[in-house]
Write an enzyme that holds these catalytic residues in place. Structure first.
Site, PDB file in Angstrom:
ATOM      1  N   ASP A  20      32.043  23.416 125.905  1.00  0.00           N
ATOM      2  CA  ASP A  20      31.262  24.652 125.929  1.00  0.00           C
ATOM      3  C   ASP A  20      32.237  25.831 125.869  1.00  0.00           C
ATOM      4  OD1 ASP A  20      29.719  26.839 126.422  1.00  0.00           O
ATOM      5  OD2 ASP A  20      28.707  26.011 128.182  1.00  0.00           O
ATOM      6  N   HIS A  54      32.541  28.447 115.622  1.00  0.00           N
ATOM      7  CA  HIS A  54      31.347  28.381 116.480  1.00  0.00           C
ATOM      8  C   HIS A  54      30.808  29.769 116.840  1.00  0.00           C
ATOM      9  CE1 HIS A  54      34.777  28.827 119.214  1.00  0.00           C
ATOM     10  NE2 HIS A  54      33.940  29.511 119.971  1.00  0.00           N
ATOM     11  N   TYR A  90      26.035  40.222 118.621  1.00  0.00           N
ATOM     12  CA  TYR A  90      26.745  39.432 117.606  1.00  0.00           C
ATOM     13  C   TYR A  90      27.732  40.310 116.836  1.00  0.00           C
ATOM     14  CZ  TYR A  90      27.167  36.655 113.266  1.00  0.00           C
ATOM     15  OH  TYR A  90      27.639  35.971 112.166  1.00  0.00           O
ATOM     16  N   LYS A 104      31.879  40.040 116.359  1.00  0.00           N
ATOM     17  CA  LYS A 104      32.515  39.866 115.042  1.00  0.00           C
ATOM     18  C   LYS A 104      33.495  41.007 114.741  1.00  0.00           C
ATOM     19  CE  LYS A 104      30.802  35.903 113.867  1.00  0.00           C
ATOM     20  NZ  LYS A 104      31.649  34.715 113.784  1.00  0.00           N
ATOM     21  N   ILE A 159      23.827  33.030 104.898  1.00  0.00           N
ATOM     22  CA  ILE A 159      24.000  31.623 104.505  1.00  0.00           C
ATOM     23  C   ILE A 159      22.791  30.846 105.045  1.00  0.00           C
ATOM     24  CG2 ILE A 159      25.557  29.627 104.641  1.00  0.00           C
ATOM     25  CD1 ILE A 159      26.849  32.158 103.318  1.00  0.00           C
TER      26      ILE A 159
HETATM   27  P1  NDP Z   1      24.972  27.622 113.647  1.00  0.00           P
HETATM   28  O1  NDP Z   1      24.159  28.352 114.664  1.00  0.00           O
HETATM   29  O2  NDP Z   1      24.275  26.821 112.615  1.00  0.00           O
HETATM   30  O3  NDP Z   1      26.022  26.686 114.375  1.00  0.00           O
HETATM   31  C1  NDP Z   1      26.705  27.139 115.500  1.00  0.00           C
HETATM   32  C2  NDP Z   1      27.632  26.050 115.981  1.00  0.00           C
HETATM   33  O4  NDP Z   1      28.266  26.493 117.183  1.00  0.00           O
HETATM   34  C3  NDP Z   1      26.908  24.764 116.302  1.00  0.00           C
HETATM   35  O5  NDP Z   1      27.697  23.656 115.959  1.00  0.00           O
HETATM   36  C4  NDP Z   1      26.714  24.840 117.820  1.00  0.00           C
HETATM   37  O6  NDP Z   1      26.626  23.508 118.316  1.00  0.00           O
HETATM   38  C5  NDP Z   1      28.021  25.537 118.238  1.00  0.00           C
HETATM   39  N1  NDP Z   1      27.890  26.237 119.520  1.00  0.00           N
HETATM   40  C6  NDP Z   1      26.893  27.053 119.933  1.00  0.00           C
HETATM   41  N2  NDP Z   1      27.129  27.483 121.176  1.00  0.00           N
HETATM   42  C7  NDP Z   1      28.301  26.919 121.574  1.00  0.00           C
HETATM   43  C8  NDP Z   1      29.053  26.948 122.779  1.00  0.00           C
HETATM   44  N3  NDP Z   1      28.673  27.661 123.842  1.00  0.00           N
HETATM   45  N4  NDP Z   1      30.199  26.225 122.828  1.00  0.00           N
HETATM   46  C9  NDP Z   1      30.600  25.482 121.776  1.00  0.00           C
HETATM   47  N5  NDP Z   1      29.942  25.416 120.605  1.00  0.00           N
HETATM   48  C10 NDP Z   1      28.788  26.123 120.514  1.00  0.00           C
HETATM   49  O7  NDP Z   1      25.900  28.740 112.947  1.00  0.00           O
HETATM   50  P2  NDP Z   1      26.206  28.954 111.388  1.00  0.00           P
HETATM   51  O8  NDP Z   1      26.643  27.671 110.809  1.00  0.00           O
HETATM   52  O9  NDP Z   1      25.090  29.684 110.782  1.00  0.00           O
HETATM   53  O10 NDP Z   1      27.453  29.948 111.460  1.00  0.00           O
HETATM   54  C11 NDP Z   1      28.781  29.458 111.483  1.00  0.00           C
HETATM   55  C12 NDP Z   1      29.739  30.618 111.378  1.00  0.00           C
HETATM   56  O11 NDP Z   1      29.443  31.366 110.201  1.00  0.00           O
HETATM   57  C13 NDP Z   1      29.651  31.603 112.552  1.00  0.00           C
HETATM   58  O12 NDP Z   1      30.925  32.053 112.907  1.00  0.00           O
HETATM   59  C14 NDP Z   1      28.817  32.734 111.983  1.00  0.00           C
HETATM   60  O13 NDP Z   1      29.081  33.967 112.594  1.00  0.00           O
HETATM   61  C15 NDP Z   1      29.284  32.732 110.524  1.00  0.00           C
HETATM   62  N6  NDP Z   1      28.317  33.376 109.663  1.00  0.00           N
HETATM   63  C16 NDP Z   1      27.112  32.755 109.402  1.00  0.00           C
HETATM   64  C17 NDP Z   1      26.165  33.390 108.628  1.00  0.00           C
HETATM   65  C18 NDP Z   1      24.849  32.770 108.303  1.00  0.00           C
HETATM   66  O14 NDP Z   1      24.014  33.453 107.665  1.00  0.00           O
HETATM   67  N7  NDP Z   1      24.601  31.514 108.659  1.00  0.00           N
HETATM   68  C19 NDP Z   1      26.414  34.734 108.080  1.00  0.00           C
HETATM   69  C20 NDP Z   1      27.702  35.274 108.418  1.00  0.00           C
HETATM   70  C21 NDP Z   1      28.604  34.597 109.171  1.00  0.00           C
HETATM   71  P3  NDP Z   1      26.014  23.089 119.731  1.00  0.00           P
HETATM   72  O15 NDP Z   1      24.672  23.732 119.830  1.00  0.00           O
HETATM   73  O16 NDP Z   1      25.980  21.599 119.636  1.00  0.00           O
HETATM   74  O17 NDP Z   1      26.983  23.574 120.750  1.00  0.00           O
END
Ligand code: NDP
Length: 288
Positions: A92, A120, A183, A187, A218
């Site tokens: 976490d 993450h 958020y 960033k 995305i």
């Molecule tokens: P998701 O929400 O799909 O995935 C987030 C990931 O982080 C999951 O694997 C989740 O897994 C993990 N996570 C969440 N909370 C915690 C925690 N407390 N500790 C450890 N792990 C954690 O995100 P995206 O794939 O959409 O985004 C990925 C990256 O891309 C990010 O940095 C985001 O800012 C960036 N981004 C995404 C965009 C989009 O439109 N999707 C746009 C711009 C940037 P679990 O719940 O199992 O912990």
């Protein structure tokens, strides 16, 4: 500056950018075979796709997130895709000890590290800010402080291997946009910290490259769910975003942009402030 002059400069810079893209070094997937990689936030979304690409390219991977049962499935798929090694560690990132433990684990299991992909993000509400200051503090821990903690642990390891740190950021870290205030704060912090780190490392002739990836919308499940009813614009595929992240890291680029419009938005964000704000307030819809 007159509008026409700005437009002319806009056109010239665009042409220069396209020329640069064509003339840059080429990415060879084979170069990642056997590479030792740590990917955070890899249980779903872009991080999961990053893990699958590295796996297909024959890398050795450690993935992390909170949900162990999902990580297990991703590891299984990575091995099926051709990863030389695939392991997971549940953690976490709100806990700094966990952030440290993850890098230690990856180092122990893979012996060295060539790439660390910090990706993450913690869940955060989308919409008008609800004035929840505690949430801002918590999200800073997850989305920013843990990145710094992991970088501190990983840098000496990456130094030995000529390695790369890849930071996944967002257009929300480049320009001010509505509805995702906590958020956005995390960033902007990432871009400020890791952008400055690039200078520090270059000035002390470090072997480590830092790549900051600016992503637009995305099509991950969490993003699509959040923006429903707020934004009406195309979302680009997570597997392609993941590929561009890996490619930029392998080419040791200091910045990467995906999709295309994130580059122009970042470059010209302060040129036409009035028009910029009008467009933003049209694209993002407020629902009282
Ligand atoms: P998701 O929400 O799909 O995935 C987030 C990931 O982080 C999951 O694997 C989740 O897994 C993990 N996570 C969440 N909370 C915690 C925690 N407390 N500790 C450890 N792990 C954690 O995100 P995206 O794939 O959409 O985004 C990925 C990256 O891309 C990010 O940095 C985001 O800012 C960036 N981004 C995404 C965009 C989009 O439109 N999707 C746009 C711009 C940037 P679990 O719940 O199992 O912990």
């Amino acid at each position: 500056m007159k509008f026409r002059v700005k437009l002319f400069l806009f056109g010239s810079l665009s042409a220069a950018f396209i020329a640069l893209q064509w003339s840059g070094p080429t990415f060879r997937e084979e170069s990642l075979k056997g590479m030792r990689v740590l990917v955070t936030g890899a249980s779903t979304g872009i991080g999961e796709q990053v893990a699958y690409h590295y796996a297909r390219m024959g890398a050795q991977i450690v993935i992390t997130a909170r949900r162990e049962h999902v990580l297990k499935e991703v590891v299984k798929k990575c091995l099926d895709l051709g990863a030389q090694k695939a392991l997971y560690i549940a953690a976490d990132m709100a806990e700094m000890a966990d952030a440290e433990r993850v890098v230690e684990f990856a180092k122990e299991q893979l012996h060295e590290l060539d790439y660390v992909v910090l990706n993450h993000i913690g869940p955060s509400p989308y919409g008008m800010w609800d004035a929840d200051v505690d949430h801002v503090k918590w999200l800073m821990q997850v989305n920013f402080h843990s990145y710094v903690k992991m970088a501190v642990k990983a840098l000496p390891v990456l130094e030995k291997t000529n390695g790369s740190l890849i930071v996944v950021s967002s257009l929300y870290g480049k320009m001010c946009l509505p509805f995702g205030l906590p958020y956005a704060a995390t960033k902007f912090a990432l871009n400020g910290f890791f952008g400055s780190l690039q200078h520090d490392l270059a000035m002390k002739h470090s072997n480590v490259s830092v790549t900051i990836c600016t992503l637009g919308l995305i099509d991950t499940e969490s993003a699509m769910e959040k923006i429903k009813g707020y934004i009406d614009m195309p979302a680009y595929p997570a597997h392609e975003a993941a590929y561009q992240i890996i490619k930029a890291g392998a080419l040791r680029e200091s910045e990467a942009f995906y999709p295309w419009y994130t580059f122009y938005a970042s470059l010209f964000r302060d040129w036409f402030p009035y028009h910029r704000d009008q467009v933003i307030r049209k694209v993002y819809k407020y629902q009282p």
